[in-house]
Design a protein around this motif. Sequence first.
Motif, PDB file in Angstrom:
ATOM      1  N   THR A  26      32.149  38.865  37.096  1.00 33.28           N
ATOM      2  CA  THR A  26      30.945  39.701  37.066  1.00 33.28           C
ATOM      3  C   THR A  26      29.719  38.801  37.065  1.00 33.28           C
ATOM      4  O   THR A  26      29.547  37.996  36.149  1.00 33.28           O
ATOM      5  CB  THR A  26      30.916  40.586  35.817  1.00 33.28           C
ATOM      6  OG1 THR A  26      32.125  41.359  35.749  1.00 33.28           O
ATOM      7  CG2 THR A  26      29.718  41.519  35.837  1.00 33.28           C
ATOM      8  N   GLU A  57      43.455  44.885  50.558  1.00 32.18           N
ATOM      9  CA  GLU A  57      42.632  45.108  49.367  1.00 32.18           C
ATOM     10  C   GLU A  57      42.876  46.498  48.796  1.00 32.18           C
ATOM     11  O   GLU A  57      42.944  46.676  47.574  1.00 32.18           O
ATOM     12  CB  GLU A  57      41.156  44.929  49.712  1.00 32.18           C
ATOM     13  CG  GLU A  57      40.752  43.485  49.980  1.00 32.18           C
ATOM     14  CD  GLU A  57      39.263  43.332  50.200  1.00 32.18           C
ATOM     15  OE1 GLU A  57      38.537  44.326  49.993  1.00 32.18           O
ATOM     16  OE2 GLU A  57      38.830  42.234  50.574  1.00 32.18           O
ATOM     17  N   ARG A  73      41.032  38.903  47.296  1.00 30.24           N
ATOM     18  CA  ARG A  73      39.790  39.322  46.650  1.00 30.24           C
ATOM     19  C   ARG A  73      39.585  40.808  46.837  1.00 30.24           C
ATOM     20  O   ARG A  73      39.702  41.335  47.940  1.00 30.24           O
ATOM     21  CB  ARG A  73      38.606  38.559  47.247  1.00 30.24           C
ATOM     22  CG  ARG A  73      37.282  38.973  46.638  1.00 30.24           C
ATOM     23  CD  ARG A  73      36.127  38.285  47.315  1.00 30.24           C
ATOM     24  NE  ARG A  73      34.871  38.714  46.720  1.00 30.24           N
ATOM     25  CZ  ARG A  73      33.677  38.380  47.177  1.00 30.24           C
ATOM     26  NH1 ARG A  73      33.587  37.600  48.225  1.00 30.24           N
ATOM     27  NH2 ARG A  73      32.587  38.804  46.580  1.00 30.24           N
ATOM     28  N   ILE A 115      31.650  32.603  46.553  1.00 27.30           N
ATOM     29  CA  ILE A 115      32.994  33.049  46.172  1.00 27.30           C
ATOM     30  C   ILE A 115      33.859  33.219  47.417  1.00 27.30           C
ATOM     31  O   ILE A 115      35.019  32.786  47.455  1.00 27.30           O
ATOM     32  CB  ILE A 115      32.920  34.372  45.382  1.00 27.30           C
ATOM     33  CG1 ILE A 115      32.191  34.158  44.049  1.00 27.30           C
ATOM     34  CG2 ILE A 115      34.315  34.935  45.131  1.00 27.30           C
ATOM     35  CD1 ILE A 115      31.910  35.439  43.285  1.00 27.30           C
ATOM     36  N   GLU A 116      33.290  33.821  48.447  1.00 27.62           N
ATOM     37  CA  GLU A 116      34.034  34.045  49.692  1.00 27.62           C
ATOM     38  C   GLU A 116      34.469  32.718  50.309  1.00 27.62           C
ATOM     39  O   GLU A 116      35.611  32.558  50.739  1.00 27.62           O
ATOM     40  CB  GLU A 116      33.157  34.823  50.683  1.00 27.62           C
ATOM     41  CG  GLU A 116      33.889  35.311  51.913  1.00 27.62           C
ATOM     42  CD  GLU A 116      34.857  36.436  51.605  1.00 27.62           C
ATOM     43  OE1 GLU A 116      35.907  36.488  52.280  1.00 27.62           O
ATOM     44  OE2 GLU A 116      34.586  37.234  50.685  1.00 27.62           O
ATOM     45  N   ASP A 160      27.965  35.745  46.083  1.00 24.48           N
ATOM     46  CA  ASP A 160      29.071  36.399  46.780  1.00 24.48           C
ATOM     47  C   ASP A 160      29.587  35.522  47.921  1.00 24.48           C
ATOM     48  O   ASP A 160      30.804  35.400  48.126  1.00 24.48           O
ATOM     49  CB  ASP A 160      28.599  37.747  47.326  1.00 24.48           C
ATOM     50  CG  ASP A 160      29.735  38.565  47.925  1.00 24.48           C
ATOM     51  OD1 ASP A 160      30.575  39.048  47.156  1.00 24.48           O
ATOM     52  OD2 ASP A 160      29.755  38.713  49.153  1.00 24.48           O
ATOM     53  N   LEU A 184      40.019  39.202  41.533  1.00 23.14           N
ATOM     54  CA  LEU A 184      40.896  38.290  42.246  1.00 23.14           C
ATOM     55  C   LEU A 184      42.323  38.490  41.770  1.00 23.14           C
ATOM     56  O   LEU A 184      42.574  38.527  40.560  1.00 23.14           O
ATOM     57  CB  LEU A 184      40.492  36.829  42.015  1.00 23.14           C
ATOM     58  CG  LEU A 184      39.047  36.445  42.328  1.00 23.14           C
ATOM     59  CD1 LEU A 184      38.838  34.951  42.086  1.00 23.14           C
ATOM     60  CD2 LEU A 184      38.681  36.805  43.761  1.00 23.14           C
ATOM     61  N   LYS A 189      30.901  43.308  40.966  1.00 24.48           N
ATOM     62  CA  LYS A 189      32.162  42.876  40.369  1.00 24.48           C
ATOM     63  C   LYS A 189      33.130  42.452  41.463  1.00 24.48           C
ATOM     64  O   LYS A 189      33.229  43.102  42.496  1.00 24.48           O
ATOM     65  CB  LYS A 189      32.785  43.991  39.525  1.00 24.48           C
ATOM     66  CG  LYS A 189      34.069  43.552  38.830  1.00 24.48           C
ATOM     67  CD  LYS A 189      34.542  44.583  37.801  1.00 24.48           C
ATOM     68  CE  LYS A 189      35.116  45.806  38.437  1.00 24.48           C
ATOM     69  NZ  LYS A 189      35.769  46.700  37.461  1.00 24.48           N
ATOM     70  N   THR A 190      33.824  41.367  41.217  1.00 22.77           N
ATOM     71  CA  THR A 190      34.863  40.892  42.119  1.00 22.77           C
ATOM     72  C   THR A 190      36.153  40.740  41.337  1.00 22.77           C
ATOM     73  O   THR A 190      36.152  40.186  40.236  1.00 22.77           O
ATOM     74  CB  THR A 190      34.481  39.537  42.746  1.00 22.77           C
ATOM     75  OG1 THR A 190      33.381  39.727  43.638  1.00 22.77           O
ATOM     76  CG2 THR A 190      35.643  38.954  43.533  1.00 22.77           C
ATOM     77  N   GLY A 206      36.720  43.811  45.922  1.00 20.02           N
ATOM     78  CA  GLY A 206      35.387  44.079  45.399  1.00 20.02           C
ATOM     79  C   GLY A 206      34.577  44.827  46.427  1.00 20.02           C
ATOM     80  O   GLY A 206      34.396  44.339  47.544  1.00 20.02           O
TER      81      GLY A 206
END
Length: 565
Positions: free
Chosen positions: A187, A149, A222, A210-211, A207, A232, A229-230, A224
């Motif tokens: 977002t 990341e 990913r 999404i994970e 969250d 990708l 905010k995330t 964040g």
Amino acid sequence: MIKVFLVEDEIVAREGIRESPLWSLGEFELAGEAWDGEMALPLIEETRPDILVTDIKMPFMDGLELSRIVRATYPWIKIIVISGYEEFSLARRAISSSVIDYLLKPICSEDLLVVLRKAADIIETEARERERVDDLGRRARSGAQFMAERLYADLLTGLVPSAEAIERAKSLSIDILARHYMVAVITPLPGETRDPARRYTEYLKADHIIEDALEGNPSVVRIGSDLSKTILVFRDDDPERLGSFGYSICHSIKYEVERKTSCTLAISIGGVRERVQGIAESYAQAQSAGRFDYIFGPEQIIGIADTQRIKLGDPVGSPSPAAPETIQSGTTLAGALPGTALSFPARSGTEIIETLRRGQRQDAGSLVDGFLSGIDAGTASPLLRCHAIVDLYVSIAKFFGEIGGAAEATPKDLVALEDILARTDRAALRGFLVSAVDRAFCQRDLRREDRYGDLIDRAKRCIAERYADPDFSLNAVAEAVNVSPSHFSTIFSGETRVTFIEYLIRTRIDKAKERLKTTSMRSSEIAYEVGYKDPHYFSYIFKAKTGMSPTEFREGKPAPASGHA
């Protein structure tokens, strides 16, 4: 509690162990028993004990054979054997292989408790060791994920040379290489709740969703650091597959989050770009696309291709691709003049630009009045006042470029503004600025109405041309209009209020009606003409949509009053 399974063929010995007071101590549970090894195996599979206590000498399958099978099939089970004095040599042989201890008959509760506790200590030690290994594995995976990341985050800025990034990835054993990349920014937007704790809970649920959606997928990373905010980063060697995959994932995430939480997701997506250095460009495009939510609406996924299709320009005050988070949006010329120290807020012009994006047309007069009052109260310098007003007008002109219109700041307009400022004619100045703000509102509203107009028109033309093809599909239309299938499906249903399939069926039925009224073709022939391989299915669909069979429609029978189309 530790589960124990007993295998003993002697009834008296088995009952003695079953009735032992040690089971009331709360350390061990007798989970099951059997009188033979062969009978014991399915029960062991069912109960999954931690410890097996088995006699050595039994009919059919003895304890040694049972221990061998259990050790191979359920290696975590600790085995204790029971033997008579005459089988002592067998018991010792068992210990040398897979059995942790043995007991000689007759068995007393105290001796059994000692060996059970010995087995329990081994189980506890192994559990701690497994936990330590698992923790090390989690840390290693977490560390690798963190480093990946961090590397991708550096690539987003565009400040890390590709060669350096590749070398860093190689040293960390991280696979980042692909021919193409695409970046999405997600977002979460709060729902109606105003309770901070409730809002945090909903963000956390989003969250986790999404994970879960991304777990185990090596084609997406990913990034964040918090719930706000995330980012990708998608990668693939095939650009078309990458675009379709990225939009599909984003649509799935949006659907699941909005179905299971009170949050709405604002998602913007950059273009598909080549090589590692393309990550920064795609990220900058995703940020730019996200700033046009006032045109497309926060309920839509906005791709940079959407903004380019209707020829929107760069948002006023856009950050540079090289440093996405360092330049603040909307810095005005007045605030940037060297050697000046303005006492009125330099952000005043920025606030008006933001209101042009999201405000109402009827607010044009009050916006200008507030801006002029702020200048009057903030400085007595005529020069600085003129600078601020000209800067505001130039910012409005730039906003026209942002929404895809022609720049409004023509030399003729600037000369007129200069004349008004020289005459200090406040009424004329107000009228001049209000007119500019009003035109900006009008242009913005036109772009909102036309945000998908061209795309929908092209899609409808494609359907009109190809509806007779029985293999015609949503994918074919999406390819024709150069949009991913999932994104096109959402746009089409949102703009037309019907799904693609519903629209295609309606088109085919309308064409069938024309042929039924204007030709003598049989309904089976018409079915093939309008894209149906099976005439019976065509008749079924026709009646479901019109309330009449094709023959009844041709004969002019009135449709039943049931609301059919």
